[in-house]
Each structure stands twice: as structure tokens, then as C-alpha cells.
Design an enzyme around this catalytic site. Structure first.
Site, PDB file in Angstrom:
ATOM      1  N   GLU A  93     130.995  68.942  34.660  1.00  0.00           N
ATOM      2  CA  GLU A  93     131.212  67.787  35.549  1.00  0.00           C
ATOM      3  C   GLU A  93     132.705  67.553  35.833  1.00  0.00           C
ATOM      4  O   GLU A  93     133.086  67.126  36.926  1.00  0.00           O
ATOM      5  CB  GLU A  93     130.562  66.555  34.896  1.00  0.00           C
ATOM      6  CG  GLU A  93     131.033  65.186  35.375  1.00  0.00           C
ATOM      7  CD  GLU A  93     130.463  64.786  36.715  1.00  0.00           C
ATOM      8  OE1 GLU A  93     130.105  65.676  37.500  1.00  0.00           O
ATOM      9  OE2 GLU A  93     130.412  63.575  36.984  1.00  0.00           O
ATOM     10  N   THR A 147     134.611  62.526  44.680  1.00  0.00           N
ATOM     11  CA  THR A 147     135.111  61.664  43.603  1.00  0.00           C
ATOM     12  C   THR A 147     136.633  61.825  43.483  1.00  0.00           C
ATOM     13  O   THR A 147     137.355  60.845  43.292  1.00  0.00           O
ATOM     14  CB  THR A 147     134.412  62.030  42.275  1.00  0.00           C
ATOM     15  OG1 THR A 147     133.010  61.890  42.472  1.00  0.00           O
ATOM     16  CG2 THR A 147     134.842  61.130  41.139  1.00  0.00           C
TER      17      THR A 147
HETATM   18  N1  HSE Z   1     133.062  56.439  37.793  1.00  0.00           N
HETATM   19  C1  HSE Z   1     133.523  57.409  38.757  1.00  0.00           C
HETATM   20  C2  HSE Z   1     134.382  56.724  39.795  1.00  0.00           C
HETATM   21  C3  HSE Z   1     132.411  58.066  39.515  1.00  0.00           C
HETATM   22  O1  HSE Z   1     134.026  55.615  40.199  1.00  0.00           O
HETATM   23  O2  HSE Z   1     135.367  57.306  40.224  1.00  0.00           O
HETATM   24  C4  HSE Z   1     131.557  58.993  38.778  1.00  0.00           C
HETATM   25  O3  HSE Z   1     131.863  59.303  37.496  1.00  0.00           O
END
Ligand code: HSE
Length: 321
Positions: A138, A192
């Protein structure tokens, strides 16, 4: 195939679910799994070393077969390396959900891959360790930042809190099966990596206080089935204020759903998908009709679907000796 000391099975096929991460105030820590949507990974042992991606389906030719660039192959390689595998694998990646959508597609692939390889070993490695191999995969989707808020719910199902990764400390909450999630996936992609770059590196203390108050209150709301409290606390003060400008028609969709009984309106992960919880499926279905009408009116291309919080998590679809 040559005999291996480690292999108990030669073929495994695993489904891992899509997920909504952050879930309001739980930036990088909260997440929940969805029904139906997710990825399927098939692995077949061979006499070579390492991983080969033999096929990718459902990606419209967009994903690379370079094993360093796919979260599934990176996760599998990480696990194979850790056990000093005396075999290799051919992998088929079946993308059954959109990517760069904020629905945890990279995590679903990584989780399914790590679980599939572990099942060839008759689940020799403990969950915490397999999850960390999934997380190695990931990581390539998020510029090396480590956050397991998609991997954890995809791996365990349900609504999860990632309290710590070293050591792994993940809490899975019981979650109401009446609450129904409505999801709107606008047909644009935001990675992301991109949506993290725009976030400030520091958070003022007042914001941190507000965020932890809401995060704690949301968990209390979930544990006591208090929908009103869930509704009051699903506020993200850290990421959403910076990200809303990337979501088309955010304000319009938000006021429409909140006006039709939604408990919240938040970005799913790093977007562009947005989601709302409803007290029950009937209310969610009514709101879905309103949203579909609105999407036609504003000419917005998007998928709208409903899901419960998927308590089951991944599924072993096939396992062959
Ligand atoms: N929490 C992460 C973010 C997205 O908002 O950048 C997925 O892990």
C-alpha cells in the site's frame, strides 16, 4: 512443480473489500469496509523466485505489470522475502473497483495479495505480520507515507481504528447493521499522493483538540448506537477543509443529503468519493433517488451506491492443493 518445504497449496484466490478511510475525524486512523466492491487476487506457485504479474483485468489497460509499481505484487514480494520463499508466484490481478477513487483500491489489492500468499502456506504467518506485508504494498500508492486506515478495515472487515503500527494495535468496533452508507463516486481521479501534498505539515493545537474531541465522540456514538452523536462528531478539521475544492459540487451534494436525513457528509479517504451514513436502508434509498435526480440536473458523471459496513472482510474464494 518442484516440491517446496513451505507450500501447502499451489493456487489461491482471495477477495478483499473496498474501504472508506478517515471516516470523518479519524485522519489516517479510522476506516470501514464496504460490501461487494473490492479486488480479487489469484496466485499460483511456480518453480521460479519472486512474483510475475501474468494478467490484470478490469483496469482498462491502465495499470502497469511492473511488479515494483503494483501494490499487490509489492505486498506479495514483501511476504515472500520475509519467509525466504523457495518458490515464486504468478499473479492475476482482478480490479473490480475504480482506482484513485478514495475507496481503497490499492489497499484492497495489497490485502488480497498478502492473504492469498499466506494461504498458500496454510496461514503460517500471523495476521499482524501479513497486514504489515500488505502495508508494504500500500505504501507505494502514497509516496511512502505509512497509514493503514484502508488496509486495516480491508483486512479485518468492520470499522477499525489503527492505534499503532509498531507494534500493530488495531481495534475492530462492533458497528450497527441498520446504518447504511451512501457513496457517491464522481468519475474523476485524485491520487492519494496528490491530495496529501496540499495538506499543511503542522496542525494548530486548537484544531488538534477539536479533532480528538470529535474522534472520541464518534467512537462513543458507534459503541452506544447513538446516531445523533455520530452525526455531531463526523467532522474532519484536518484534511477535508483543504480537499473540498477538488470535489465537484461538494456543497450542493452535501446540503441535499443533509436535508434528506444524512447523518454526515464526508470525503472518503483522499477523495474524490464522498459518503453519508443514514439511520436505515429506507432513508438511504430515498436519498439515493434525490441524488440521482440532482446528478442529472447538474450533469455530473458519478456512481451512487449503498452499502452496509462489511463485518466479514476478505474472503477465500478458492484454494487448491
Ligand atoms: N488517510 C489517507 C489520506 C487516505 O486521507 O490521505 C488513505 O489512507
Amino acid at each position: 512443480m518442484r516440491s517446496s518445504k513451505l507450500l501447502k497449496y499451489t493456487y489461491s484466490k482471495v477477495f478483499a473489500p473496498a474501504t472508506v478511510s478517515n471516516a470523518g475525524p479519524g485522519f489516517d486512523t479510522f476506516g470501514f469496509a464496504l460490501d461487494r466492491l473490492g479486488d480479487i487476487i489469484e496466485v499460483r506457485a511456480n518453480n521460479d523466485k519472486g512474483v510475475r504479474i501474468s494478467e490484470i483485468t478490469g483496469d482498462n489497460g491502465k495499470l502497469s505489470k511492473d511488479i515494483r509499481k503494483n501494490t499487490a505484487s509489492v505486498a506479495a514480494l514483501s511476504l515472500l522475502k520475509a519467509i525466504d520463499a523457495d518458490f515464486g508466484i504468478d499473479m492475476i490481478i482482478n480490479k473490480r473497483m475504480p482506482f484513485a477513487s478514495g475507496l481503497g483500491s490499492s489497499a484492497a489489492s495489497a490485502v488480497a495479495a498478502a492473504i492469498a500468499v499466506n494461504s498458500l502456506l496454510k496461514n503460517k504467518l500471523p495476521d499482524d505480520q501479513v497486514l504489515l506485508h500488505a502495508l508494504d504494498g500500500e505504501q507505494i500508492a502514497s509516496a511512502g507515507d505509512i497509514h493503514a486506515d484502508n488496509v486495516a478495515p480491508s483486512y479485518y472487515g468492520g470499522f477499525t481504528i489503527v492505534r499503532s503500527l509498531s507494534p500493530v494495535d488495531i481495534i475492530k468496533l462492533p458497528f450497527s447493521q441498520s446504518i447504511t452508507c451512501l457513496i457517491i463516486y464522481p468519475h474523476i481521479s485524485i491520487t492519494t499522493k496528490e491530495s496529501r501534498k496540499i495538506l499543511p505539515k503542522q496542525v494548530p493545537i486548537g484544531t488538534a483538540v477539536k479533532q480528538s474531541a470529535n474522534a472520541g465522540a464518534l467512537i462513543a456514538g458507534i459503541l452506544t448506537n447513538d446516531n445523533n452523536l455520530i452525526s455531531r462528531s463526523m467532522i474532519d478539521s484536518i484534511a477535508e477543509p483543504y480537499r473540498v475544492r477538488f470535489i465537484p459540487h461538494y456543497e450542493e451534494l452535501s446540503s441535499l443529503l443533509l436535508g434528506h436525513g444524512a447523518l454526515n457528509f464526508n470525503i472518503s479517504g483522499s477523495g474524490p468519493t464522498v459518503f453519508s451514513f443514514f439511520q436505515n436502508i429506507k432513508k438511504a434509498e430515498q436519498a439515493r433517488v434525490q441524488i440521482l435526480i440532482k446528478l442529472i440536473e447538474i450533469k455530473m458523471d458519478a456512481d451512487v451506491f449503498l452499502s452496509k459496513v462489511n463485518q466479514k472482510g476478505p474472503e477465500q474464494l478458492e484454494l487448491v492443493k
